[in-house]
Enzyme design. Structure first.
Site, PDB file in Angstrom:
ATOM      1  N   GLY A  11       0.699  -1.283   0.029  1.00  0.00           N
ATOM      2  CA  GLY A  11      -0.108   0.023   0.101  1.00  0.00           C
ATOM      3  C   GLY A  11       0.921   1.284  -0.225  1.00  0.00           C
ATOM      4  O   GLY A  11       2.138   1.404   0.452  1.00  0.00           O
ATOM      5  N   ARG A  75      -0.749  -6.705  -4.602  1.00  0.00           N
ATOM      6  CA  ARG A  75      -0.931  -8.276  -4.736  1.00  0.00           C
ATOM      7  C   ARG A  75       0.265  -8.681  -5.631  1.00  0.00           C
ATOM      8  O   ARG A  75       0.219  -9.633  -6.024  1.00  0.00           O
ATOM      9  CB  ARG A  75      -2.297  -8.205  -5.629  1.00  0.00           C
ATOM     10  CG  ARG A  75      -3.331  -7.905  -5.326  1.00  0.00           C
ATOM     11  CD  ARG A  75      -4.566  -7.729  -6.406  1.00  0.00           C
ATOM     12  NE  ARG A  75      -4.251  -6.845  -7.242  1.00  0.00           N
ATOM     13  CZ  ARG A  75      -4.228  -5.419  -7.355  1.00  0.00           C
ATOM     14  NH1 ARG A  75      -4.294  -4.785  -6.116  1.00  0.00           N
ATOM     15  NH2 ARG A  75      -3.893  -4.938  -8.357  1.00  0.00           N
ATOM     16  N   ASP A 116       5.690  -4.565   5.555  1.00  0.00           N
ATOM     17  CA  ASP A 116       5.947  -6.028   6.192  1.00  0.00           C
ATOM     18  C   ASP A 116       6.025  -6.817   5.091  1.00  0.00           C
ATOM     19  O   ASP A 116       7.067  -7.521   4.902  1.00  0.00           O
ATOM     20  CB  ASP A 116       4.599  -6.116   7.209  1.00  0.00           C
ATOM     21  CG  ASP A 116       5.046  -7.353   7.919  1.00  0.00           C
ATOM     22  OD1 ASP A 116       6.143  -7.495   8.502  1.00  0.00           O
ATOM     23  OD2 ASP A 116       4.104  -8.199   7.923  1.00  0.00           O
ATOM     24  N   GLY A 117       5.020  -7.069   4.190  1.00  0.00           N
ATOM     25  CA  GLY A 117       4.783  -7.761   3.200  1.00  0.00           C
ATOM     26  C   GLY A 117       5.922  -7.715   1.903  1.00  0.00           C
ATOM     27  O   GLY A 117       6.524  -8.539   1.725  1.00  0.00           O
ATOM     28  N   THR A 138       5.181   2.563   6.171  1.00  0.00           N
ATOM     29  CA  THR A 138       3.970   2.041   6.456  1.00  0.00           C
ATOM     30  C   THR A 138       3.260   3.201   7.332  1.00  0.00           C
ATOM     31  O   THR A 138       3.854   3.593   8.471  1.00  0.00           O
ATOM     32  CB  THR A 138       3.746   0.830   7.060  1.00  0.00           C
ATOM     33  OG1 THR A 138       2.251   0.653   7.678  1.00  0.00           O
ATOM     34  CG2 THR A 138       4.589   0.584   8.255  1.00  0.00           C
ATOM     35  N   ILE A 139       2.078   3.467   7.136  1.00  0.00           N
ATOM     36  CA  ILE A 139       1.422   4.505   8.100  1.00  0.00           C
ATOM     37  C   ILE A 139       1.121   3.657   9.290  1.00  0.00           C
ATOM     38  O   ILE A 139       0.999   4.450  10.448  1.00  0.00           O
ATOM     39  CB  ILE A 139      -0.002   5.077   7.504  1.00  0.00           C
ATOM     40  CG1 ILE A 139      -0.922   3.862   7.204  1.00  0.00           C
ATOM     41  CG2 ILE A 139       0.349   5.753   6.224  1.00  0.00           C
ATOM     42  CD1 ILE A 139      -2.400   4.435   7.181  1.00  0.00           C
ATOM     43  N   ASP A 140       1.220   2.494   9.383  1.00  0.00           N
ATOM     44  CA  ASP A 140       0.741   1.500  10.729  1.00  0.00           C
ATOM     45  C   ASP A 140       1.822   1.487  11.646  1.00  0.00           C
ATOM     46  O   ASP A 140       1.663   1.326  12.784  1.00  0.00           O
ATOM     47  CB  ASP A 140       0.466   0.111  10.260  1.00  0.00           C
ATOM     48  CG  ASP A 140      -0.501  -0.236   9.177  1.00  0.00           C
ATOM     49  OD1 ASP A 140      -1.367   0.678   9.178  1.00  0.00           O
ATOM     50  OD2 ASP A 140      -0.462  -1.392   8.420  1.00  0.00           O
ATOM     51  N   ASP A 142       4.390  -0.330  12.179  1.00  0.00           N
ATOM     52  CA  ASP A 142       4.271  -1.773  12.682  1.00  0.00           C
ATOM     53  C   ASP A 142       5.517  -2.608  12.261  1.00  0.00           C
ATOM     54  O   ASP A 142       5.555  -3.873  12.566  1.00  0.00           O
ATOM     55  CB  ASP A 142       3.045  -2.581  12.424  1.00  0.00           C
ATOM     56  CG  ASP A 142       2.950  -2.863  10.919  1.00  0.00           C
ATOM     57  OD1 ASP A 142       3.659  -2.331  10.123  1.00  0.00           O
ATOM     58  OD2 ASP A 142       1.771  -3.691  10.578  1.00  0.00           O
ATOM     59  N   GLY A 183      -4.283   0.851  10.646  1.00  0.00           N
ATOM     60  CA  GLY A 183      -3.157   0.310  11.615  1.00  0.00           C
ATOM     61  C   GLY A 183      -3.136  -1.146  11.753  1.00  0.00           C
ATOM     62  O   GLY A 183      -2.176  -1.901  12.142  1.00  0.00           O
ATOM     63  N   ARG A 184      -4.228  -2.019  10.958  1.00  0.00           N
ATOM     64  CA  ARG A 184      -3.999  -3.496  10.762  1.00  0.00           C
ATOM     65  C   ARG A 184      -3.892  -3.920  12.279  1.00  0.00           C
ATOM     66  O   ARG A 184      -4.995  -3.541  13.038  1.00  0.00           O
ATOM     67  CB  ARG A 184      -3.033  -3.845   9.940  1.00  0.00           C
ATOM     68  CG  ARG A 184      -3.344  -4.789   9.028  1.00  0.00           C
ATOM     69  CD  ARG A 184      -2.071  -5.335   8.252  1.00  0.00           C
ATOM     70  NE  ARG A 184      -1.861  -4.513   6.849  1.00  0.00           N
ATOM     71  CZ  ARG A 184      -2.586  -4.610   5.782  1.00  0.00           C
ATOM     72  NH1 ARG A 184      -3.393  -5.576   5.569  1.00  0.00           N
ATOM     73  NH2 ARG A 184      -1.883  -3.809   4.926  1.00  0.00           N
ATOM     74  N   HIS A 284      -8.801   5.377   3.752  1.00  0.00           N
ATOM     75  CA  HIS A 284      -7.540   6.042   2.770  1.00  0.00           C
ATOM     76  C   HIS A 284      -7.336   7.144   2.664  1.00  0.00           C
ATOM     77  O   HIS A 284      -6.219   7.607   2.354  1.00  0.00           O
ATOM     78  CB  HIS A 284      -7.798   5.063   1.367  1.00  0.00           C
ATOM     79  CG  HIS A 284      -7.923   3.683   1.500  1.00  0.00           C
ATOM     80  ND1 HIS A 284      -8.963   3.103   1.833  1.00  0.00           N
ATOM     81  CD2 HIS A 284      -6.825   2.917   1.217  1.00  0.00           C
ATOM     82  CE1 HIS A 284      -8.534   1.627   1.708  1.00  0.00           C
ATOM     83  NE2 HIS A 284      -7.222   1.442   1.192  1.00  0.00           N
TER      84      HIS A 284
HETATM   85  O1  F6P Z   1      -0.847  -1.307   5.825  1.00  0.00           O
HETATM   86  C1  F6P Z   1      -1.612  -0.020   5.651  1.00  0.00           C
HETATM   87  C2  F6P Z   1      -2.886  -0.034   5.712  1.00  0.00           C
HETATM   88  O2  F6P Z   1      -3.353   1.059   5.134  1.00  0.00           O
HETATM   89  C3  F6P Z   1      -3.665  -0.691   6.796  1.00  0.00           C
HETATM   90  O3  F6P Z   1      -3.713   0.498   7.810  1.00  0.00           O
HETATM   91  C4  F6P Z   1      -4.947  -1.128   6.263  1.00  0.00           C
HETATM   92  O4  F6P Z   1      -5.625  -1.979   6.976  1.00  0.00           O
HETATM   93  C5  F6P Z   1      -4.581  -1.611   4.982  1.00  0.00           C
HETATM   94  O5  F6P Z   1      -3.335  -1.136   4.497  1.00  0.00           O
HETATM   95  C6  F6P Z   1      -5.695  -1.218   3.913  1.00  0.00           C
HETATM   96  O6  F6P Z   1      -5.182  -1.784   2.538  1.00  0.00           O
HETATM   97  P1  F6P Z   1      -5.776  -1.455   1.031  1.00  0.00           P
HETATM   98  O7  F6P Z   1      -5.102  -0.555   0.436  1.00  0.00           O
HETATM   99  O8  F6P Z   1      -5.410  -3.096   0.547  1.00  0.00           O
HETATM  100  O9  F6P Z   1      -7.301  -1.230   1.538  1.00  0.00           O
END
Ligand code: F6P
Length: 361
Positions: A11, A75, A116-117, A138-140, A142, A183-184, A284
């Site tokens: 993301g 993906r 992370d991924g 990452t905004i999270d 983590d 934040g997952r 988002h």
């Molecule tokens: O990891 C960043 C994040 O914005 C998370 O906080 C959120 O759960 C996820 O990505 C949303 O992902 P997507 O862009 O696939 O909706």
């Protein structure tokens, strides 16, 4: 070091372009090195037109821009790629093809900007011989091994502004306002923005909560004359006797999509307290737009440090912030344990001392 490449995966997060710009400028100005940009994450290695030259002209004016000029694909895992075979969807491993494409480009380093991924994928590619340097995004917030990832500060600014705005309307209507934040599985956004935005209740994944404790806090506030309440909820928060809430289940390609816990908290509070309640899902918005000064500064330092690490041959490493200094650490160390809110740390002690409820009492 003659030729390096840079890609952005997963993301997006505010500051990606600032990293790209710092990578290109440092590589050219300091090392006289050629830089290639890979379009849409690892997918770019396999797509026609997926590799583009990046010079000083290409990065001009991108510092304050959100998103990424290179595109991102969450993906785009080369170890699990969905393709159609004989009319059927199948998941295949194309990582060897990616490694082949990287070798054909004669790269001295591949700078991977990801969460992370994406960083896990880059570690696996490193194990297959790819000269990877990671940059944590990452905004999270983590990712382990670093005090902070770029993108987090911007997300906090947006979430805090949302809480400020919800405050005024909550007060005007004597309502309970619930804000669901990203934040997952980590509660950093809700905790930091919740404290900065004066939330009365903060629900985070690290602390399973009781619905009734949340309602009790709202009732107590009302008894003491505060007719409104503000609740910040992480998308990954879960009740003590229940599960996280998903808006979509996952599969071999997509991780399950969190979402919906805010609505559940809102419904419970309205039913059990008699106060009118509303939910806002910030989504988002937290990831879009221009990065803050802190994120531009951190992203720029990360980009420059990643190029220096590449020049020193520190492959399989990730740049990180420790004690205010940008250093590099093995990816393995960074990814060994995902970062979570320290329940005994000063941030939590501060929040509890302010009388904020975490729904656990
Ligand atoms: O990891 C960043 C994040 O914005 C998370 O906080 C959120 O759960 C996820 O990505 C949303 O992902 P997507 O862009 O696939 O909706």
């Amino acid at each position: 070091m003659k030729r390096i490449a840079v890609l952005t995966g997963g993301g997006d997060a505010p500051g990606l372009n600032a990293v790209i710009r710092a990578v290109v400028k440092t590589a050219i100005n300091v090392y006289g090195c050629e830089v290639l940009g890979i379009i849409d994450g690892y997918d770019g290695f396999l797509a026609t037109g997926g590799v583009v030259p990046l010079g000083l002209v290409e990065v001009r004016g991108i510092l304050p821009r959100g998103g990424t000029i290179l595109g991102a694909a969450n993906r785009g895992n080369p170890f699990a790629r969905k393709v159609i075979r004989d009319g059927q969807e199948v998941v295949i491993d194309v990582s060897d093809k990616v490694v082949e494409a990287i070798n054909d480009l004669h790269l001295d380093a591949l700078i991977v900007i990801g969460g992370d991924g994406t960083l896990h994928i880059s570690m696996e590619l490193f194990e297959k011989g790819v000269p990877v340097i990671g940059v944590p995004k990452t905004i999270d917030n983590d990712i382990g091994g670093t005090e902070v990832t770029f993108g987090f500060d911007t997300a906090l600014m947006i979430a805090t502004e949302a809480l400020d705005r919800l405050h005024t309307t909550a007060e005007a209507h004597h309502r309970v306002m619930v804000l669901e934040l990203m934040g997952r599985d980590a509660g950093f956004i809700a905790l930091h923005a919740g404290v900065a935005g004066g939330a009365d209740v903060i629900l985070i994944p690290e602390i399973p909560f009781k619905f009734e404790a949340v309602a009790k806090k709202v009732r107590n506030r009302r008894t003491r004359g505060s007719l409104f309440s503000i609740i910040a909820v992480s998308e990954g928060a879960r009740p003590l006797d229940g599960e996280q809430v998903y808006s979509r289940s996952g599969d071999a390609i997509y991780v399950p999509r969190l979402g919906g816990i805010g609505q559940k908290v809102c419904e419970y509070v309205e039913k059990e307290t008699g106060s009118e309640a509303r939910v806002t899902v910030l989504g988002h918005v937290q990831r879009g737009g221009s990065p803050t000064v802190f994120d531009r500064w951190l992203a720029t330092r990360y980009g420059a440090a990643a190029v220096r690490a590449a020049a020193e041959g520190k492959f399989g490493h990730m740049v990180a912030l420790r004690n205010g200094q940008v250093i590099d650490i093995p990816l393995q160390e960074a990814l060994a344990v995902p970062k979570r809110v320290n329940l005994n740390g000063d941030a939590m002690l501060t929040a509890r001392g302010l009388g904020i409820s975490f729904g656990d009492e």
